[in-house]
Design a protein around this motif. Structure first.
Motif, PDB file in Angstrom:
ATOM      1  N   VAL A  90     -11.000 -12.167  -4.339  1.00 54.67           N
ATOM      2  CA  VAL A  90     -12.205 -11.596  -3.719  1.00 54.67           C
ATOM      3  C   VAL A  90     -12.047 -10.115  -3.423  1.00 54.67           C
ATOM      4  N   VAL A  91     -10.867  -9.544  -3.671  1.00 57.61           N
ATOM      5  CA  VAL A  91     -10.652  -8.154  -3.290  1.00 57.61           C
ATOM      6  C   VAL A  91     -11.582  -7.215  -4.055  1.00 57.61           C
ATOM      7  N   PHE A 200     -14.922 -14.141   4.616  1.00 57.86           N
ATOM      8  CA  PHE A 200     -13.740 -13.654   5.336  1.00 57.86           C
ATOM      9  C   PHE A 200     -12.693 -13.174   4.343  1.00 57.86           C
ATOM     10  N   ALA A 201     -12.077 -12.044   4.663  1.00 54.29           N
ATOM     11  CA  ALA A 201     -10.919 -11.552   3.910  1.00 54.29           C
ATOM     12  C   ALA A 201     -10.025 -10.794   4.875  1.00 54.29           C
ATOM     13  N   PRO A 202      -8.744 -11.108   4.908  1.00 52.04           N
ATOM     14  CA  PRO A 202      -7.826 -10.367   5.787  1.00 52.04           C
ATOM     15  C   PRO A 202      -7.567  -8.967   5.246  1.00 52.04           C
ATOM     16  N   GLU A 203      -6.819  -8.183   6.009  1.00 58.22           N
ATOM     17  CA  GLU A 203      -6.450  -6.866   5.526  1.00 58.22           C
ATOM     18  C   GLU A 203      -5.606  -6.992   4.255  1.00 58.22           C
ATOM     19  N   PHE A 204      -5.728  -6.018   3.400  1.00 52.58           N
ATOM     20  CA  PHE A 204      -4.980  -6.033   2.147  1.00 52.58           C
ATOM     21  C   PHE A 204      -3.484  -6.188   2.410  1.00 52.58           C
ATOM     22  N   GLN A 205      -2.983  -5.513   3.429  1.00 54.52           N
ATOM     23  CA  GLN A 205      -1.554  -5.540   3.669  1.00 54.52           C
ATOM     24  C   GLN A 205      -1.084  -6.910   4.158  1.00 54.52           C
ATOM     25  N   ALA A 206      -1.985  -7.685   4.788  1.00 56.35           N
ATOM     26  CA  ALA A 206      -1.618  -9.049   5.178  1.00 56.35           C
ATOM     27  C   ALA A 206      -1.598  -9.956   3.961  1.00 56.35           C
ATOM     28  N   ALA A 207      -2.562  -9.764   3.083  1.00 60.00           N
ATOM     29  CA  ALA A 207      -2.664 -10.610   1.892  1.00 60.00           C
ATOM     30  C   ALA A 207      -1.580 -10.292   0.869  1.00 60.00           C
TER      31      ALA A 207
END
Length: 697
Positions: A90-91, A200-207
């Motif tokens: 989904v990014v 919902f999508a977490p921060e890139f650095q978490a993913a």
């Protein structure tokens, strides 16, 4: 990241139908090997091995909850159209919804209400509803034909079958899928949803904690998860057939199933095809991917906006490079190639020992050796002028689609190529109408790179190169075309699609004019390719499929084709060169691995929650399931049919998975529902999602 989505492997996929065709013998599936179709899943084998009680009703429930996205997989996890997939699936949507002022890739997408869920441009969600065998019709359509005529007749019949069932219904997708490389053809019918919104999508650095160094490795500490929702008529779709969310982590030895859409495997290539892939296609793909990655990395250092818009493209290129590198490693391993050679010899000997079978199929292996010789000469011009033309440029893709639609529409309906009926062109119009952000800087990089590589590989004196470049440099052409075109505007794309070729030529758009001027040469090399490579390859592949069925039977899994499959396995680590890797990581390991410097810098929200989060929660885990690119986002399911995670990667040993499966070493890497639940509860404070998933606060 993880398993490459299909768009990351386009340079090979565009050539795959002709150059990567299964044709060597199959041995019985070993260990937990196999990406099985839902209408031929080995229920008895699995139940006997693992003591499970799955049946057809269980399979139907899983199938009805499995979702196919653009290049990825997913699953329904609530009765209100909620979809679980990977963040890296989904990014692209997150980036499309972002701006210089609001960088949701960096900061995460976490709307407080359902009304704030926004549509992902161009995304669709498809759920498989029916499978029908159409082998006789497709095979019959090519009877007595050769070369390009064979390819086009098959394509026309496939197009006809699809139209008969789905017609112009925009809520349906019909796709005839080749299985066993010509041994069977099945019509897959999907229910399609084109209003897919980001939840919902977490921060890139978490993913993507750990970045490229951790990619295709384990241990991992990545929250590679995201949620979408399907809508229809402005309302969430009611989805009673969904997977139940299990917030508990699995235990070592637990049986696991992965339902998804693996993109492409090539496990039964002939030696001639493997050698062509090893010696020509993969080296070129590796070189170009590496160089383009370097150009984008350099561009990303020029400013904050450049860094923002290049995150996803760089992410994809790095992932793709690692995949190709792993594939090349498998094909340069003498032991691996010896195994493939032995398998091919076995099938050929079995065929030779059966005079009736030998007479019926002839010698398709010799045919493919002849094809390989023609392929060596045609590959570079076909790749650069047609299959990979324009590289990753969206603007070039728009222009090419519009020009070809106009040229085909000018023909009588019966003479058009498959895929250019009035209904097909109308469907193209709907896709072109989708508004998607376009970076002119990236477009220039893509076009400049493609043109410079075409000049390099085909030489300055090549007639087609001269026609492409004229008196300009690749850099000048790219700048002129991108700055001058109006194709970034959906309204102009709609106008252009309605034009005749003559009107397009008079439109004054430089990119359309460029494609018009060079399209005849591109289509000519395509016709040569079909005549000398893809047509004969398809013929030979069909014969080898018949030989395989005759020798080994039909209780075998087919190669991956981005169609719905189910694999089985168990939660299990592995041992390699004396080092044992356990199957789980825990959230606490994230903080131990955190250095504060990219790519091992934990996301800010996770650092802020360190004192509250349950560090003993299982974060990521591995299992023996057999997966490949396209499986990204696939639900990992327990024996009860509950979702316990989303597959997002393979370990380093799985990179040769295109060509074979090693049950001792190959592992699927999954983010656990336990970790996702803990993140929603403690790190991101998402009570509405937890309620929808049936999780107590």
């Amino acid at each position: 990241m993880s398993l490459p989505s299909l768009r990351l492997t386009a340079s090979l996929a565009a050539l795959g139908a002709a150059t990567v065709v299964l044709s060597a013998p199959a041995t019985s599936a070993r260990a937990d090997e196999g990406m099985w179709t839902f209408d031929n899943f080995p229920i008895a084998t699995v139940n006997e091995k693992y003591g499970t009680n799955i049946d057809q009703a269980w399979l139907d429930r899983v199938r009805n909850a499995a979702v196919r996205l653009q290049g990825c997989s997913a699953s329904l996890v609530s009765g209100e159209g909620l979809i679980l997939t990977n963040h890296h699936c989904v990014v692209g949507c997150v980036q499309d919804l972002s701006s210089a002022e609001n960088d949701y890739v960096k900061n995460g997408w976490m709307p407080a209400t359902r009304e704030e869920e926004k549509k992902c441009p161009g995304q669709t969600a498809e759920i498989l509803t029916d499978i029908t065998d159409v082998t006789d019709r497709v095979v019959g359509a090519g009877a007595g034909l050769e070369g390009a005529a064979f390819v086009q007749a098959r394509a026309a019949e496939i197009d006809k079958i699809q139209k008969e069932v789905c017609g112009d219904d925009q809520k349906l997708t019909c796709q005839v899928i080749s299985l066993y490389r010509g041994g069977q053809y099945k019509l897959y019918k999907f229910r399609k949803y084109d209003d897919v919104r980001l939840v919902f999508a977490p921060e890139f650095q978490a993913a993507f904690f750990g970045g490229d160094p951790d990619n295709f490795n384990f241990p991992r500490y990545a929250l590679d998860a995201g949620f979408l929702r399907i809508y229809e008529d402005g309302k969430p779709v009611a989805t009673p057939n969904h997977l139940v969310w299990n917030a508990n982590a699995p235990k070592e030895g637990d049986v696991t199933f992965v339902a998804g859409n693996p993109g492409s495997t090539s496990r039964l290539l002939t030696m001639a095809q493997l050698e062509a892939l090893r010696d020509q296609q993969l080296p070129l793909t590796l070189i170009q991917t590496s160089e383009l990655r370097g150009r984008l990395l350099e561009y990303s250092t020029t400013g904050e906006e450049a860094k923002r818009v290049s995150v996803d493209p760089i992410f994809g290129l790095e992932n793709g490079f690692k995949v190709y590198y792993g594939q090349q490693g498998a094909l340069t391993d003498p032991a691996f190639m010896a195994t493939k050679r032995t398998a091919e010899q076995e099938l050929r000997q079995r065929v030779a020992a059966d005079p009736a079978l030998a007479q019926r199929i002839g010698d398709p292996w010799a045919e493919l050796e002849r094809v390989a010789a023609a392929q060596r000469d045609l590959y570079l011009p076909y790749r650069q002028l047609e299959a990979a033309a324009g590289q990753r440029s969206s603007l070039y893709s728009y222009a090419k689609s519009i020009v070809r639609a106009a040229k085909e529409r000018a023909k009588p309906v019966a003479e058009r190529r498959a895929g250019y009926s009035d209904a097909d062109i109308a469907s193209l119009g709907r896709r072109l109408a989708t508004e998607t952000p376009i970076s002119n800087d990236l477009e220039k990089i893509y076009l400049d790179f493609w043109l410079s590589k075409t000049r390099e590989y085909l030489t300055v004196d090549n007639t087609d190169v001269k026609a492409l470049l004229g008196k300009e440099s690749p850099e000048q052409i790219a700048e002129r075309l991108v700055d001058g075109t109006r194709l970034a505007d959906p309204a102009f794309r709609a106008q252009a699609l309605a034009m005749t070729p003559e009107q397009l030529a008079a439109s004054g758009d430089p990119l359309i004019a460029f494609v018009l001027a060079n399209d005849d040469a591109a289509q000519a090399i395509r016709t040569q390719w079909e005549s000398a490579v893809s047509g004969p390859t398809s013929r030979a592949g069909e014969k080898i499929a018949q030989a395989r069925f005759a020798v080994y039977g039909t209780n075998l899994y087919p190669d991956a084709t981005f169609s719905l499959r189910l694999s089985y396995g168990q939660v299990k680590g592995w041992t390699y060169r004396g080092v044992t890797v356990t199957p789980f990581t825990e959230i606490g390991g994230l903080y131990e691995r955190n250095t504060g410097a990219e790519p091992f810098n934990a996301a800010e929200d996770w650092m802020a929650a360190e004192g509250k989060v349950n560090k003993s929660t299982v974060y990521d885990f591995v299992s023996t399931n057999d997966i490949i690119g396209g499986n990204s986002g696939s639900p990992v399911i327990n024996a009860k049919g509950e979702v316990i995670g989303a597959a997002f990667d393979g370990n380093i040993h799985s990179l040769g998975g295109s060509f074979g499966y090693d049950g001792e070493l190959n592992r699927t890497v999954t983010v656990s529902t336990a970790a996702i639940t803990e993140a929603l509860r403690t790190v991101y404070n998402q009570p509405r999602l937890l309620r929808e998933l049936g999780v107590r606060r």
